[in-house]
Structures are given as C-alpha cells and as structure tokens.
Design an enzyme around this catalytic site. Structure first.
Site, short mmCIF file in Angstrom:
data_model
loop_
_atom_site.label_atom_id
_atom_site.label_comp_id
_atom_site.label_asym_id
_atom_site.label_seq_id
_atom_site.Cartn_x
_atom_site.Cartn_y
_atom_site.Cartn_z
N GLU A 257 -4.62 -0.54 -8.91
CA GLU A 257 -3.62 0.48 -9.27
C GLU A 257 -2.41 -0.30 -9.79
O GLU A 257 -1.87 -1.14 -9.06
CB GLU A 257 -3.19 1.28 -8.04
CG GLU A 257 -3.96 2.56 -7.80
CD GLU A 257 -3.40 3.36 -6.61
OE1 GLU A 257 -3.26 4.57 -6.75
OE2 GLU A 257 -3.13 2.77 -5.55
N ASN B 191 -3.86 6.15 -1.60
CA ASN B 191 -3.62 6.55 -0.21
C ASN B 191 -3.10 7.98 -0.08
O ASN B 191 -3.29 8.62 0.95
CB ASN B 191 -2.66 5.57 0.46
CG ASN B 191 -3.39 4.28 0.80
OD1 ASN B 191 -4.53 4.32 1.23
ND2 ASN B 191 -2.75 3.15 0.60
N SER C 112 0.82 -1.21 0.00
CA SER C 112 0.00 0.00 0.00
C SER C 112 0.85 1.25 0.00
O SER C 112 0.36 2.34 -0.28
CB SER C 112 -0.84 0.07 1.27
OG SER C 112 -1.65 -1.04 1.38
N HIS D 27 -1.74 -3.17 -7.07
CA HIS D 27 -2.39 -2.79 -5.81
C HIS D 27 -3.89 -3.05 -5.89
O HIS D 27 -4.63 -2.27 -6.49
CB HIS D 27 -2.08 -1.31 -5.53
CG HIS D 27 -2.50 -0.84 -4.18
ND1 HIS D 27 -2.78 0.48 -3.91
CD2 HIS D 27 -2.68 -1.49 -3.02
CE1 HIS D 27 -3.12 0.61 -2.64
NE2 HIS D 27 -3.07 -0.58 -2.08
N1 LIG Z 1 -5.81 -4.72 4.11
C1 LIG Z 1 -6.00 -3.83 3.14
O1 LIG Z 1 -7.04 -3.16 3.07
C2 LIG Z 1 -4.96 -3.65 2.06
C3 LIG Z 1 -5.34 -3.03 0.87
C4 LIG Z 1 -4.40 -2.93 -0.16
C5 LIG Z 1 -3.10 -3.40 0.03
N2 LIG Z 1 -2.75 -3.97 1.23
C6 LIG Z 1 -1.39 -4.50 1.36
O2 LIG Z 1 -1.44 -5.91 1.20
C7 LIG Z 1 -0.40 -6.51 1.96
C8 LIG Z 1 -1.01 -7.54 2.90
O3 LIG Z 1 -1.93 -6.90 3.75
P1 LIG Z 1 -3.06 -7.71 4.53
O4 LIG Z 1 -4.05 -6.70 4.99
O5 LIG Z 1 -3.50 -8.87 3.71
O6 LIG Z 1 -2.22 -8.24 5.80
P2 LIG Z 1 -2.54 -9.49 6.73
O7 LIG Z 1 -1.85 -9.24 8.00
O8 LIG Z 1 -3.99 -9.82 6.72
O9 LIG Z 1 -1.81 -10.71 5.97
C9 LIG Z 1 -0.42 -10.77 5.79
C10 LIG Z 1 -0.03 -12.24 5.64
O10 LIG Z 1 1.32 -12.30 5.24
C11 LIG Z 1 1.90 -13.40 5.90
N3 LIG Z 1 3.36 -13.28 5.86
C12 LIG Z 1 4.17 -12.53 6.63
N4 LIG Z 1 5.46 -12.74 6.29
C13 LIG Z 1 5.45 -13.63 5.27
C14 LIG Z 1 6.47 -14.25 4.50
N5 LIG Z 1 7.75 -13.99 4.72
N6 LIG Z 1 6.11 -15.13 3.55
C15 LIG Z 1 4.80 -15.43 3.34
N7 LIG Z 1 3.80 -14.87 4.04
C16 LIG Z 1 4.12 -13.98 5.00
C17 LIG Z 1 1.31 -13.34 7.28
O11 LIG Z 1 1.47 -14.58 7.97
C18 LIG Z 1 -0.15 -13.03 6.97
O12 LIG Z 1 -0.92 -14.19 6.76
C19 LIG Z 1 0.32 -5.37 2.66
O13 LIG Z 1 1.43 -5.01 1.88
C20 LIG Z 1 -0.73 -4.26 2.68
O14 LIG Z 1 -0.14 -2.98 2.72
C21 LIG Z 1 -3.66 -4.12 2.24
#
Ligand SMILES: NC(=O)c1ccc[n+]([C@@H]2O[C@H](COP(=O)([O-])OP(=O)(O)OC[C@H]3O[C@@H](n4cnc5c(N)ncnc54)[C@H](O)[C@@H]3O)[C@@H](O)[C@H]2O)c1
Length: 282
Positions: free
Chosen positions: A152, A190, A119, A140
């Site tokens: 995105e 963002n 993000s 994204h």
């Molecule tokens: N939540 C949102 O609304 C949103 C929206 C757009 C983008 N994002 C981005 O998406 C990404 C994930 O966010 P999320 O909300 O799904 O987080 P989340 O915490 O729900 O999930 C993250 C997952 O990654 C896993 N993980 C951590 N280290 C790892 C590794 N080395 N190898 C494999 N898996 C690993 C964790 O165990 C977890 O299951 C982030 O970069 C976030 O910025 C989130």
C-alpha cells in the site's frame, strides 16, 4: 535521483523482510536497530529466508551470498547519512517513530524520501514532524514481506506527486504490486480487515459459533486461506486491539468498538501465536 543505497530502520519481523527484498533486488542496505541482538536476530532470519528461496530454486546460492553481503547492520542512526531512501519499520509507537523521523530529517540529505511501514499511524502526522513533509510517505508492506505481493503506497496530505511516483516505481522494482491509498485511519487494508476479525470475535463471545467453526466458514465458504481467528492469532491480539483503537479514535463510529473478549484476552496475556495462546493453543 537514482536509489542505490537504502536505509531500513528496525530489524524485526517487517524490517528484516524489507531488508531481504531490497538486498535480493540488488540494493545496498543499511539495516539499523537499537541493540546488537536485534540485528543478529534479523540477519539470522534473512539468512534462513534466503535459504528457503534457494531451496525453491527462486534464487541461487550465489544470489543468496551476494544479497547477504549487501546488508550492513548498524546501531548508529547517523550511518544512514549516505542513504538515498529510508524506510522505517520500527515498533508501532508514535513516540518512537516521532523520534526517528525528527532525527532522520537532520541526518538524511534534504532531497531523500523518508517512508514509513506503519500499519496505523497517520502519515500526515509523521510528515508534519519534519521539514520535508512533501517527501514523507507510507510504504506498507505485508507479512511475510518476501512472499506478499502487495505494497500500500500511502499519500499523506502533503506528499508530492514526485515522491509518490518514486515510491510506486521502487515497489515495482522490488517485484511488488503497489496500490495507491490516501492517508486515513487503517488505510484500506486494516480499515476493512480488522472490523472483520473483530466481528468474528463477537460471534465467539456471543456463543454463535466456536473459533473452529467461524474459521471453517471463511475457509470453505469464502475461500480465505486461513480463517479470521487464526489470522488474528497470527497477527497478534494486542496488535489487533491497538488497530481497532486507532479506527475507533480516528473514525469515531461505534461500529469500530473493540470486542470485549479481545480486550479481556489481551489483559490475560493471551496474545495469539506469539504467547502460546489466543483463540487457539500453540
Ligand atoms: N507484523 C506485521 O504483520 C506488520 C505488517 C505491516 C506493517 N507492520 C508495521 O511494521 C512496523 C514494525 O513491525 P514489526 O512487526 O516488524 O515489529 P517488531 O517488534 O518485530 O520489530 C520492531 C523492531 O524495531 C526495533 N526498534 C524499536 N525502536 C527502534 C529505534 N528507535 N530505532 C531502530 N529500531 C528500533 C525493535 O528493536 C525491533 O527489532 C510497525 O510499524 C508495524 O505496525 C507490521
């Protein structure tokens, strides 16, 4: 190169949504996380969300079963070796993503594209850790991934035209709408959204209005489906604070100063919906 087999790193909120849409659109998916329980939780979410689509007659029960069969959960990143494309959706920490991208650069065939769903972290910086900066790009997605149309597509400084076109076309095949953006703190989404949420928090802190009143103004006056403080609670106040700090550090303008009330709430562990308390109680 035709993309058939897609690696998704991280089975959390975004990773399981991304795996869901790829599998539903006919791609083989290798879903990778660090612990079995995270994979199990991700697969359970996919199963539930596919069932919801069956309930809405968007897909059939057979489509659901076929999509689930196309997802292979793995713990070992080396199992991504045969993928034609990888998208990373692991925890939003630079060190975690740096480790993953260095490793993927070793594991994946040299011609494959490595995308990140970050993000806020610089695509150019992540790309610079690999020997294929021209094949690193931001893809994204938005939450909830199966429902939100926007992707995105973010070009890093070195991202090639071919990489951009491939990822844009891939988003179209997933029935998403890709929008082209260049790498800059917060991208477009963002960069514009977070200062709005932050400003809404200032109005509460300064006693201009209650959270309910601020949200009503945006729902009724601007036709937003949810008000900015409800949205901030939904995103997670810790995530909002992290992104404001990325904007503040990356752009340097005082207008990106995180609202002190936001900082205090995060310090108190009031992180929004996921912690049971934010601007509202859950
Ligand atoms: N939540 C949102 O609304 C949103 C929206 C757009 C983008 N994002 C981005 O998406 C990404 C994930 O966010 P999320 O909300 O799904 O987080 P989340 O915490 O729900 O999930 C993250 C997952 O990654 C896993 N993980 C951590 N280290 C790892 C590794 N080395 N190898 C494999 N898996 C690993 C964790 O165990 C977890 O299951 C982030 O970069 C976030 O910025 C989130």
């Amino acid at each position: 190169m035709e993309i058939r087999r897609v690696g998704v790193i991280g089975a959390g909120t975004m990773g399981n949504g991304i795996a869901h849409v790829f599998a539903r659109c006919g791609y083989q998916v290798v879903l990778c996380d660090v612990e079995q329980r995270f994979l199990d939780r991700g697969l359970a979410a996919i199963e539930k969300n596919l069932e919801r689509e069956v309930g809405k007659s968007k897909i059939t029960a057979d489509d659901k079963a076929a999509a689930l069969k196309r997802i292979e959960p793995v713990l070992d990143r080396r199992r991504l070796r045969d993928c034609d494309f990888v998208v990373e959706a692991a925890t939003e920490k630079f060190e975690i993503k740096a480790d993953i991208f260095r490793d993927l650069d070793e594991v994946g065939r040299p011609e494959i594209i490595l995308a990140t769903n970050t993000s806020s972290i610089s695509i150019t910086r992540i790309a610079g850790l690999t020997r294929r900066a021209d094949k690193v790009i931001g893809m994204h997605f938005f939450n909830p991934v199966p429902m939100m149309k926007l992707v995105e597509v973010i070009r890093g400084l070195a991202t090639s035209e071919e990489t951009f076109t491939t990822v844009r076309d891939l988003a179209l095949k997933l029935e998403k709408t890709p929008v082209e953006v260049n790498d800059a703190p917060g991208f477009v989404s963002n960069r514009v959204l977070m200062p709005l949420l932050n400003e809404a928090m200032y109005t509460v802190m300064e006693g201009v209005a209650t959270p309910e009143a601020v949200d009503e103004v945006f729902k009724l006056g601007m036709a937003h489906p949810m008000g900015p403080l409800t949205l901030a609670d939904f995103i997670g106040l810790d995530v909002c604070l992290d992104i404001m700090r990325v904007l503040q550090d990356g752009l340097g303008d005082p207008k990106y100063r995180p609202c002190p009330l936001l900082i205090r709430m995060v310090d108190a562990g009031w992180l929004g919906r996921k912690s049971g308390r934010g601007f509202y109680r859950y």
